[in-house]
Design an enzyme around this catalytic site. Structure first.
Site, mmCIF file in Angstrom:
data_model
loop_
_atom_site.group_PDB
_atom_site.id
_atom_site.type_symbol
_atom_site.label_atom_id
_atom_site.label_comp_id
_atom_site.label_asym_id
_atom_site.label_seq_id
_atom_site.Cartn_x
_atom_site.Cartn_y
_atom_site.Cartn_z
ATOM 1 N N ARG A 65 0.843 -1.209 0.000
ATOM 2 C CA ARG A 65 0.000 0.000 0.000
ATOM 3 C C ARG A 65 0.872 1.250 0.000
ATOM 4 O O ARG A 65 0.584 2.233 -0.678
ATOM 5 C CB ARG A 65 -0.923 0.022 1.228
ATOM 6 C CG ARG A 65 -1.921 -1.090 1.330
ATOM 7 C CD ARG A 65 -2.987 -1.051 0.257
ATOM 8 N NE ARG A 65 -3.674 0.218 0.185
ATOM 9 C CZ ARG A 65 -4.224 0.727 -0.922
ATOM 10 N NH1 ARG A 65 -4.133 0.077 -2.055
ATOM 11 N NH2 ARG A 65 -4.831 1.881 -0.914
ATOM 12 N N ASP A 102 -3.421 8.498 2.485
ATOM 13 C CA ASP A 102 -2.499 8.970 1.440
ATOM 14 C C ASP A 102 -2.161 10.437 1.713
ATOM 15 O O ASP A 102 -2.753 11.068 2.586
ATOM 16 C CB ASP A 102 -3.139 8.794 0.047
ATOM 17 C CG ASP A 102 -4.422 9.606 -0.137
ATOM 18 O OD1 ASP A 102 -5.466 9.001 -0.467
ATOM 19 O OD2 ASP A 102 -4.384 10.832 0.077
ATOM 20 N N HIS A 117 -7.285 8.860 10.419
ATOM 21 C CA HIS A 117 -6.888 7.439 10.395
ATOM 22 C C HIS A 117 -5.388 7.272 10.236
ATOM 23 O O HIS A 117 -4.921 6.175 9.898
ATOM 24 C CB HIS A 117 -7.609 6.693 9.266
ATOM 25 C CG HIS A 117 -9.074 6.515 9.540
ATOM 26 N ND1 HIS A 117 -9.959 6.093 8.573
ATOM 27 C CD2 HIS A 117 -9.812 6.714 10.657
ATOM 28 C CE1 HIS A 117 -11.180 6.026 9.105
ATOM 29 N NE2 HIS A 117 -11.120 6.408 10.364
ATOM 30 N N GLY A 184 -16.681 11.459 -1.181
ATOM 31 C CA GLY A 184 -16.006 10.202 -1.501
ATOM 32 C C GLY A 184 -15.938 9.211 -0.359
ATOM 33 O O GLY A 184 -14.936 8.516 -0.197
ATOM 34 N N THR A 185 -17.009 9.131 0.433
ATOM 35 C CA THR A 185 -17.026 8.140 1.512
ATOM 36 C C THR A 185 -18.374 7.433 1.543
ATOM 37 O O THR A 185 -19.408 8.037 1.298
ATOM 38 C CB THR A 185 -16.693 8.784 2.887
ATOM 39 O OG1 THR A 185 -16.660 7.762 3.892
ATOM 40 C CG2 THR A 185 -17.677 9.864 3.273
ATOM 41 N N ASN A 211 -20.517 12.655 -3.981
ATOM 42 C CA ASN A 211 -20.076 11.270 -4.056
ATOM 43 C C ASN A 211 -20.448 10.676 -5.404
ATOM 44 O O ASN A 211 -21.300 11.222 -6.109
ATOM 45 C CB ASN A 211 -20.736 10.466 -2.914
ATOM 46 C CG ASN A 211 -19.907 9.281 -2.480
ATOM 47 O OD1 ASN A 211 -18.727 9.412 -2.194
ATOM 48 N ND2 ASN A 211 -20.524 8.106 -2.462
ATOM 49 N N LEU A 212 -19.799 9.529 -5.732
ATOM 50 C CA LEU A 212 -20.152 8.905 -7.014
ATOM 51 C C LEU A 212 -21.604 8.454 -6.994
ATOM 52 O O LEU A 212 -22.326 8.527 -7.981
ATOM 53 C CB LEU A 212 -19.219 7.717 -7.267
ATOM 54 C CG LEU A 212 -19.209 7.138 -8.677
ATOM 55 C CD1 LEU A 212 -18.772 8.203 -9.683
ATOM 56 C CD2 LEU A 212 -18.283 5.931 -8.761
ATOM 57 N N GLU A 213 -22.031 7.982 -5.806
ATOM 58 C CA GLU A 213 -23.430 7.520 -5.665
ATOM 59 C C GLU A 213 -23.865 7.769 -4.230
ATOM 60 O O GLU A 213 -23.028 7.979 -3.356
ATOM 61 C CB GLU A 213 -23.501 6.018 -5.981
ATOM 62 C CG GLU A 213 -22.670 5.197 -5.007
ATOM 63 C CD GLU A 213 -22.257 3.842 -5.561
ATOM 64 O OE1 GLU A 213 -22.579 3.536 -6.710
ATOM 65 O OE2 GLU A 213 -21.583 3.127 -4.815
ATOM 66 N N ALA A 229 -15.649 12.669 -8.340
ATOM 67 C CA ALA A 229 -15.198 13.799 -7.512
ATOM 68 C C ALA A 229 -14.541 14.891 -8.359
ATOM 69 O O ALA A 229 -14.704 16.078 -8.079
ATOM 70 C CB ALA A 229 -14.215 13.291 -6.455
HETATM 71 N N1 APR Z 1 -15.601 10.092 -7.112
HETATM 72 C C1 APR Z 1 -16.420 10.229 -6.034
HETATM 73 N N2 APR Z 1 -16.758 9.199 -5.219
HETATM 74 C C2 APR Z 1 -16.246 7.990 -5.511
HETATM 75 C C3 APR Z 1 -15.385 7.767 -6.614
HETATM 76 C C4 APR Z 1 -15.069 8.888 -7.432
HETATM 77 N N3 APR Z 1 -14.257 8.782 -8.497
HETATM 78 N N4 APR Z 1 -15.049 6.449 -6.643
HETATM 79 C C5 APR Z 1 -15.675 5.874 -5.594
HETATM 80 N N5 APR Z 1 -16.403 6.790 -4.918
HETATM 81 C C6 APR Z 1 -17.209 6.605 -3.704
HETATM 82 C C7 APR Z 1 -17.900 5.262 -3.623
HETATM 83 O O1 APR Z 1 -19.178 5.333 -4.233
HETATM 84 C C8 APR Z 1 -18.012 5.066 -2.105
HETATM 85 O O2 APR Z 1 -19.212 5.653 -1.609
HETATM 86 O O3 APR Z 1 -16.329 6.655 -2.609
HETATM 87 C C9 APR Z 1 -16.812 5.840 -1.542
HETATM 88 C C10 APR Z 1 -15.686 4.949 -1.063
HETATM 89 O O4 APR Z 1 -16.180 4.210 0.029
HETATM 90 P P1 APR Z 1 -15.191 3.205 0.793
HETATM 91 O O5 APR Z 1 -14.466 2.371 -0.205
HETATM 92 O O6 APR Z 1 -15.998 2.541 1.861
HETATM 93 O O7 APR Z 1 -14.083 4.160 1.437
HETATM 94 P P2 APR Z 1 -14.233 5.048 2.742
HETATM 95 O O8 APR Z 1 -15.635 5.514 2.945
HETATM 96 O O9 APR Z 1 -13.176 6.088 2.690
HETATM 97 O O10 APR Z 1 -13.863 3.997 3.918
HETATM 98 C C11 APR Z 1 -13.770 4.517 5.231
HETATM 99 O O11 APR Z 1 -12.954 2.367 5.986
HETATM 100 O O12 APR Z 1 -11.627 0.554 5.540
HETATM 101 C C12 APR Z 1 -11.726 1.713 6.285
HETATM 102 O O13 APR Z 1 -9.946 2.961 7.138
HETATM 103 C C13 APR Z 1 -10.614 2.655 5.957
HETATM 104 O O14 APR Z 1 -10.668 5.062 5.850
HETATM 105 C C14 APR Z 1 -11.315 3.882 5.404
HETATM 106 C C15 APR Z 1 -12.704 3.762 5.981
#
Ligand code: APR
Length: 244
Positions: A65, A102, A117, A184-185, A211-213, A229
């Site tokens: 990673r 990152d 985190h 983006g979460t 967010n994407l969705e 994003a």
């Molecule tokens: N633009 C906007 N949103 C996006 C894109 C994009 N290009 N690609 C993906 N997404 C969205 C997805 O639809 C999803 O809702 O980003 C989100 C990513 O969700 P996760 O993969 O669950 O990531 P995150 O929410 O950051 O996870 C939270 O979980 O595993 C732990 O510590 C880890 O910090 C992380 C935490």
């Protein structure tokens, strides 16, 4: 949902980001169909128990990673840079709280940043808690330059079951916030997924999900802007800056 609103010029903006904001910089997310947790079990690599049981596997995961992040860090995308532009030009306080480990917000220019985190670019000793910047691989033989011990060095990231960093600073920002953005979460992991409810309960801020969705908490937001994003974030930032 009420439509967009125009914040006061010196209002405080708090922005929560997740893996989705870094996806277009070449970093996989966690829970998308091709995400990290579809390839490796988080119980095997991202918990203190996993590190105690099989430190070699945990080090291998984070070494891979760290290398991926090192390569990507040179590539902040237009969403990261739009947030830095907002912070530079907005008259009120802009605070970015990221779940990401990152360094793309830093390389995109964001200053007022909380890594709740932790970060891939640092390591910590389990024996003496010494924290150092870290670039390369790490193993059970890696010596701590604080206590000199081997076997204790670990990534300075927050694993499942551990307490996120800077929660006091985060709470203070949420209490004072007039505009809360979530970018983006997926809304799967607490306490970050609960920030929208904290802000809602205080009742002072307008809230927008970008967010994407729709995420798990989408219904809790006043507004939603959906798409990549690098599209929705710069255009929302432009809308805010046009009100100045
Ligand atoms: N633009 C906007 N949103 C996006 C894109 C994009 N290009 N690609 C993906 N997404 C969205 C997805 O639809 C999803 O809702 O980003 C989100 C990513 O969700 P996760 O993969 O669950 O990531 P995150 O929410 O950051 O996870 C939270 O979980 O595993 C732990 O510590 C880890 O910090 C992380 C935490």
């Amino acid at each position: 949902m009420p439509q967009s609103f125009t914040p006061e010029k010196n209002s405080n903006i708090v922005i929560l980001t997740g893996a989705g904001i870094s996806q277009e910089s070449g970093l996989e997310t966690f829970r998308d169909p091709d995400g990290i947790w579809s390839k490796v079990r988080l119980e095997d690599v991202a918990t203190p128990e996993a590190f105690a049981k099989n430190p070699h596997d945990v080090h291998s995961f984070y070494n891979m990673r760290r290398e991926r992040h090192r390569v990507a860090t040179a590539n902040p995308n237009h969403a990261h840079m739009a947030l830095a532009r907002l912070e530079a030009q907005w008259l009120g306080q802009v605070t970015v709280i990221t779940q990401n480990v990152d360094s793309l917000h830093e390389s995109g220019g964001t200053q007022n940043l909380i890594h709740m985190h932790g970060v891939h670019s640092k390591a910590r000793c389990n024996h003496c808690q010494h924290i150092v910047s870290w670039e390369g691989d790490m193993s059970t033989e890696t010596l701590c330059d604080g206590c000199g011990d081997a076997g204790g060095m670990r990534p300075h990231v927050v694993w499942f079951g551990e307490t996120p960093l800077e929660l006091g600073r985060i709470q203070a920002a949420l209490v004072e916030c007039d505009l809360f953005l979530s970018i983006g979460t997926s809304g799967n992991v607490y306490p970050a997924a609960g920030f929208i409810s904290v802000v809602q309960k205080i009742g002072r801020a307008h809230t927008v999900e970008l967010n994407l969705e729709p995420s798990l908490g989408a219904e809790l937001f006043d507004e939603g802007r959906y798409g990549p994003a690098t599209d929705v974030v710069p255009s929302y930032v432009d809308e805010l800056l046009e009100t100045l």
